[in-house]
Design a protein around this motif. Structure first.
Motif: not given
Length: 432
Positions: A377-379, A392-398
């Motif tokens: 799940s993406i937070a 540039e893409l930064v993703v923080i997940t749950d």
């Protein structure tokens, strides 16, 4: 006035820490009778080269013959500060078998052969103390074994390597890249000529194995610790962490969960308001959570001649008191449980992923779809355009189970729209 009893000791190693131990013994001469009801005095110092001059140390105490120490009935305490596994392991085991009490600062030995030497101490009714093995001058072993013994501890985590903390502090405060910060740390003496054990996380992993074993009363060895170093951290990662209200620290994290012990050392993003986030330069800190005590933190100098010698001498004084009271061998191995150790793929964490992707419509949806298909799940998402049609893409997940996250990364790595997965870091979250 009755004569003050003298407790004879031997020192194995006259290097940096050994010279610090010698110095503190000199400093404490006058006060020992009042503190201990006795005086601890060195009778022998084991060295490789007895001819080598060591400033401030009495050369008449030097010997290169271990048997002189082992077979001397007057010597009651052996202080091992040589480092390395052999011959320290043999000397410590033989000393305990001979009924001598041992103080060691040897994290390598304890993280791999702790059970063996602790069993030898128990069998022969001896004290084996090792406060200096984990965080230099910071008291943590005795608090875990004694002061916090009435707790069920569920988490022990911390910054337990000063070299990496100094490097990450410089990268954060002065916007340095890793190689620049490492060069500065080496120049100032914070990093060894071969810094591998520090920057790859091995030093921290040994310390976390020892702390986890004591905190959770179940054996954890160096080989059980999932370990990642800081060599891939960039100034860009640190800038994103700052944008997210976090800092990056190399953390040793041990958790006692319902399904087993999780233990690892990794660079992690930690919220700026967490007490560990403000521990900078070469300082160390250990953060503990228990059911009765709640949160407690221990902070200070995690290495160095005198801080480490301070911890060694604290143990020597404790043994001297035990000898005076006739109560040696009170606390030995505390690993009376056999808890399951969770493999890395079962651990749960939040993640920070920085990647280079094609700058076109639908890319984010495709990436979200891959994550979703793998229970990730993406937070939070941050997207910044970069030149040449690449964003540039930064993703923080749950929180996610590691194997699901790794499966998703594997798929993304093969997608044509993903040009590069530049960074993958864990994000610290409290479990309590």
């Amino acid at each position: 006035m009755s004569e003050i009893p003298v407790i004879k000791a031997a020192l194995l190693g006259a290097g940096t820490v050994g010279s610090g131990v010698y110095q503190i013994l000199e400093w404490q001469k006058e006060e020992m009778p009042k503190k201990l009801g006795a005086v601890v005095r060195l009778k022998k110092i084991l060295v490789r080269d007895t001819k080598k001059q060591r400033e401030g140390m009495d050369s008449s105490l030097f010997t290169d013959n271990w048997k002189e120490i082992l077979e001397d009935p007057e010597i009651q305490i052996v202080i091992e500060v040589m480092g390395g596994i052999e011959p320290a392991r043999t000397y410590i085991t033989e000393a305990l078998q001979a009924g001598k009490h041992v103080v060691t600062a040897n994290k390598d030995l304890l993280a791999e052969h702790g059970k063996e030497v602790l069993d030898a101490a128990a069998e022969h009714g001896c004290d084996l103390m090792f406060e200096a093995a984990v965080a230099g001058g910071i008291p943590i072993i005795r608090p875990l074994k004694q002061c916090l013994a009435a707790n069920h501890l569920t988490e022990v985590m911390g910054i337990v390597n000063g070299t990496t903390n100094y490097i990450l502090t410089k990268m954060t405060a002065d916007h340095m890249e890793f190689s620049e910060a490492l060069a500065l740390a080496t120049e100032l003496g914070y990093a060894e000529a071969d810094p591998t054990a520090d920057i790859e996380g091995y030093d921290a992993a040994r310390k976390v194995a020892i702390m986890a074993s004591i905190a959770f009363n179940s054996r954890v060895t160096f080989q059980d610790v999932h370990t990642e170093g800081i060599t891939k951290i960039t100034a860009g990662d640190i800038a994103y962490a700052a944008e997210l209200g976090m800092v990056i620290k190399l953390l040793g994290v041990a958790r006692n969960t319902e399904t087993g012990i999780e233990v690892g050392v990794y660079p992690m993003l930690i919220p700026r308001e967490h007490p560990l986030a403000g521990v900078n330069d070469s300082f160390n800190a250990v953060f503990v959570h228990g059911d009765a005590v709640d949160d407690a933190m221990f902070q200070g100098r995690g290495a160095g001649k005198l801080p480490t010698a301070s911890a060694v001498m604290g143990d020597v004084f404790e043994i001297a008191r035990d000898l005076r009271a006739g109560s040696t061998g009170r606390i030995n191995c505390t690993c009376y449980k056999e808890l399951r150790l969770k493999p890395a793929e079962e651990m749960e964490n939040r993640y920070f992923i920085r990647m280079q992707v094609e700058d076109q419509p639908g890319v984010l949806a495709s990436i979200a779809s891959v994550f979703g298909n793998h229970h990730v799940s993406i937070a939070q998402v941050i997207q910044k355009s970069v030149s040449g049609g690449v964003a540039e893409l930064v993703v923080i997940t749950d929180k996610v189970v590691e194997r699901h996250f790794r499966d998703a990364l594997l798929i993304m790595g093969e997608m044509s729209i993903v040009k590069e997965i530049s960074s993958v870091l864990r994000v610290y979250t409290q479990n309590h």
